[in-house]
Design a protein around this motif. Structure first.
Motif, short mmCIF file in Angstrom:
data_model
loop_
_atom_site.label_atom_id
_atom_site.label_comp_id
_atom_site.label_asym_id
_atom_site.label_seq_id
_atom_site.Cartn_x
_atom_site.Cartn_y
_atom_site.Cartn_z
N PHE A 104 -33.18 15.62 -18.91
CA PHE A 104 -32.28 16.12 -17.87
C PHE A 104 -32.09 15.06 -16.78
CE2 PHE A 104 -31.53 18.58 -13.92
CZ PHE A 104 -30.28 19.12 -14.27
N THR B 274 -29.93 12.29 -18.16
CA THR B 274 -28.54 12.75 -18.24
C THR B 274 -27.89 12.72 -16.86
OG1 THR B 274 -29.06 14.19 -20.11
CG2 THR B 274 -27.04 14.68 -18.90
N CYS B 275 -28.61 13.17 -15.83
CA CYS B 275 -28.08 13.17 -14.47
C CYS B 275 -27.85 11.75 -13.97
CB CYS B 275 -29.04 13.91 -13.53
SG CYS B 275 -29.05 15.70 -13.77
N VAL C 201 -25.09 21.54 -19.70
CA VAL C 201 -26.42 20.91 -19.73
C VAL C 201 -27.39 21.68 -18.83
CG1 VAL C 201 -27.70 18.85 -19.02
CG2 VAL C 201 -25.61 18.61 -20.35
N SER C 202 -26.93 22.06 -17.64
CA SER C 202 -27.79 22.82 -16.71
C SER C 202 -28.14 24.19 -17.27
CB SER C 202 -27.09 22.98 -15.35
OG SER C 202 -26.84 21.72 -14.77
N TYR D 172 -30.91 23.32 -19.97
CA TYR D 172 -32.20 22.80 -19.53
C TYR D 172 -32.97 23.76 -18.62
CZ TYR D 172 -31.44 18.10 -21.40
OH TYR D 172 -31.25 17.04 -22.23
#
Length: 307
Positions: A208, A211-212, A245-246, A249
């Motif tokens: 995560f 990715t961010c 994605v959020s 995750y």
């Protein structure tokens, strides 16, 4: 080594109310059909359209396959327990479901990071994109995804296989997941919990963050775009990806970062549904169906089917 006395588990499911089970059966069937057919359409479109044989779409193809495996390993069994009076799953069936689910969980998280890196290269280094994301790089990235996913799955499934289940065989969940299985074990589960924490920190939190970071560089590059329309389109794409994605995750981190003793089905059933049902259904819409090249590829598939 399997020291288990329990030969089958009873899956409690979503609810014990018959009237709700009938409604939920059609809801889950609809979700499965949307997820399965949507992702299968992506697979066929990318395979049969040479214009889509590019790194971005190869990664989308891999994501679609992972989502098909994830939903197929869980939802058909849910539908069976809702449709019939048989609420049980064999010990071997439970371990197989656990293996394929944890495999898809690990693969999906690493794929999200890989896809974010692909977009980072495409937006921040557009002139070098083809040179960086060549065929060998794609094979290497997908090999890493597979290696991490298989290792993650084998470790967790192997550690579960070492546990003894000699008491209750009732899984207070709608599928065989690590937390409810650890809660049923008669054996010490400290090693299992430690490995779950390690996987959660390295895979969920680690991926995560990566990715961010990729999207942070992407946003900086987007801010340098001079046209307002160009910024709007780029931000729209990034925001959609980050939302998915959020959604994936956050519940994964919440579920696996806690000890087995704190697990309760009533609190966690909606959380589990987010990353097992909702995200695989949203992925085709967010990542593919809004893409003009994918839309053209899908239209070609329908055109072939009409012939």
């Amino acid at each position: 080594m399997n020291n288990s006395i329990v030969t089958e588990f009873m899956i409690m499911g979503i609810t014990q109310k018959p009237e709700l089970q009938r409604v939920l059966f059609f809801v889950f069937l609809f979700i499965y059909l949307v997820a399965f057919l949507g992702n299968m359409l992506i697979v066929i479109a990318i395979i049969y359209n040479t214009t889509l044989h590019m790194p971005m779409y190869v990664l989308l193809l891999a994501l679609a396959i992972v989502d098909i495996i994830c939903t197929t390993s869980i939802i058909p069994k849910i539908l069976e327990t809702m449709l019939t009076s048989r609420k049980t799953i064999s010990y071997g069936g439970c371990m197989s479901q656990l293996f394929f689910f944890t495999w898809s969980l690990g693969a999906e998280m690493v794929l999200f990071t890989t896809m974010a890196y692909d977009r980072y290269v495409a937006i921040c280094f557009p002139l070098r994109y083809i040179a960086i994301m060549n065929r060998y790089m794609c094979v290497a990235l997908l090999s890493i995804v597979m290696a991490i996913a298989v290792t993650n799955s084998w470790v967790h499934t192997g550690l579960i296989l070492r546990l003894t289940f000699c008491g209750s065989n009732i899984i207070d969940h709608f599928f065989c997941e690590i937390p409810p299985l650890l809660a049923l074990s008669c054996s010490p589960v400290r090693i299992n919990e430690v490995m779950v924490y390690v996987a959660d920190i390295s895979l969920a939190i680690g991926d995560f963050i990566l990715t961010c970071i990729s999207y942070s560089f992407i946003i900086v590059a987007i801010l340098r775009i001079h046209t307002t329309e160009g910024k709007r389109k780029a931000f729209s794409t990034c925001s959609s990806h980050l939302i998915v994605v959020s959604l994936y995750y956050s519940p994964v981190i919440y579920t696996y970062i806690r000890p087995a003793s704190s697990y309760t089905f009533e609190r966690d059933k909606v959380v589990a549904a987010l990353y097992t049902l909702v995200t695989p259904t949203l992925n085709p819409i967010v990542y593919s169906f809004r893409n003009k090249d994918m839309q053209a590829g899908i239209r070609k598939v329908f055109a072939l089917l009409k012939r």
